[in-house]
Design an enzyme around this catalytic site. Structure first.
Site, PDB file in Angstrom:
ATOM      1  CB  CYS A 233       4.232  20.927  -7.885  1.00 59.62           C
ATOM      2  SG  CYS A 233       5.149  22.470  -7.621  1.00 59.62           S
TER       3      CYS A 233
ATOM      4  CG  HIS B 143       3.801  25.101  -3.643  1.00 58.65           C
ATOM      5  ND1 HIS B 143       4.837  25.993  -3.520  1.00 58.65           N
ATOM      6  CD2 HIS B 143       4.199  24.182  -4.567  1.00 58.65           C
ATOM      7  CE1 HIS B 143       5.820  25.642  -4.335  1.00 58.65           C
ATOM      8  NE2 HIS B 143       5.460  24.544  -4.969  1.00 58.65           N
TER       9      HIS B 143
END
Length: 343
Positions: free
Chosen positions: A137, A217
């Site tokens: 990711c 994140h």
């Protein structure tokens, strides 16, 4: 195509494949005999056992098991391996023996396939290959954003700091961290070198720290440009990527939880944020230096990349822009920008 492993990524890949007009989901394999596998059949997907020793337990729990992994692979043209980290590296031998094309996820090493994939950067080099690896990711977000700067002739080198969620949200009761921060022990962290496995020309260094939250994140980037530039020129470069959504603090999107709430309001399955959500009003340009921050949905960002990787390996769609457009339309990518009235 087949999905092996029905976890955080596997279930999203299966759902995404089912939305594509040019793909058919042959089935899903897993080893679990709990609610996760029950969701497979409730969605109308065929369920297979990924390991023979789990057959009896799955059937005894009342699951409708169509067959074993070998049976699934025999009716599929390609398999996406979404099993836990390092398991896929062992499964690869099975796929090669069966002569089936395969995709692994970013938890595996580049050497497993010899090719790493982000649609906007490496689609054409993946055409007709037997296998590829969709990078993690964080690496996906790095390659997307830096790749957007390259055609404009703006990118010289990039340095990023990553604030990494501690664990996947659905597993936050099992582990993670509380009341502390955990720095990765080495600089660069692994994401920078991983981005170069997709594009060796990138001059990128990353630092990372785990933080006690599980939503997503957060990245901060300092980029040296090739020349002084205006903010609007940089924003226009980011707009060239359909998978970067420019958002604004001024619209009330002041934290990662508010962005996730927007995804829920847009009706995205699992509140998926497929795009990099980059704050346009935070972005700053000082001469030839660029500073910006963005959010990465660790559970969703790699899903459109995986769909494009399937098309690249099969080779029926040769133009990356055509595949990206197909995937975007099926998954509703672009809805964020539309909802915010354009940025």
């Amino acid at each position: 195509m087949a999905v092996n492993g029905y976890g955080v990524i596997g279930k999203r890949v299966a759902d995404a494949v089912a939305r594509q007009e040019d793909m058919e989901l042959a089935g899903v394999s897993d080893i679990n005999a709990d609610w996760r596998s029950r969701m497979v059949t409730q969605k109308g997907f065929r369920l297979y056992s990924a390991a023979s020793e789990h057959n009896d337990a799955m059937r005894d729990s009342g699951l409708d098991v169509t067959g074993a992994l070998d049976d699934l692979l025999s009716v599929a043209e390609i398999v996406v391996d979404c099993t836990p980290k390092h398991v896929a590296a062992r499964n690869v031998e099975i796929y090669r023996e069966k002569g089936i094309k395969f995709i692994v996820q970013g938890g595996e090493k580049h050497a497993v396939t010899g090719h790493s994939f982000v649609a906007e950067a490496s689609y054409e080099s993946a055409l007709d290959r037997d296998s590829t690896r969709v990078v993690s990711c964080n690496t996906t977000s790095i390659v997307r954003t830096l790749t957007a700067l390259k055609p404009a002739g703006l990118l010289h080198r990039a340095r990023g700091t990553l604030l990494r969620r501690a664990t996947d949200p659905w597993e936050s009761h099992l582990g993670g961290i509380m009341n502390t921060l955990v720095p990765e022990p080495e600089i660069p962290s692994h994401q920078g070198p991983d981005a170069r496995s997709v594009d060796p020309e990138l001059d990128v260094i990353t630092m990372a720290v785990k933080v006690p939250e599980t939503l997503a994140h957060l990245h901060y980037w300092a980029v040296q440009l090739t020349r002084p530039a205006e903010k609007e020129e940089v924003l226009e470069a980011f707009r060239s990527s359909s998978r970067i959504a420019l958002i604004r603090m001024a619209d009330g999107l002041t934290a990662i939880n508010t962005v996730k709430e927007l995804m829920a309001d847009l009706g995205r399955p699992h509140d998926n944020l497929y795009e990099v959500a980059l704050w346009s009003d935070m972005l700053k340009v000082e001469g030839d230096e660029l500073f910006y921050g963005y959010m990465v949905d660790n559970q969703a960002i790699v899903i459109p990349e995986t769909i494009d990787a399937i098309r690249a390996l099969v080779g029926k769609v040769r133009d990356p822009k055509e595949s990206i457009a197909k995937t975007n339309a099926a998954l509703g990518i672009g809805a964020v920008t539309q909802a915010l009235g354009g940025q």
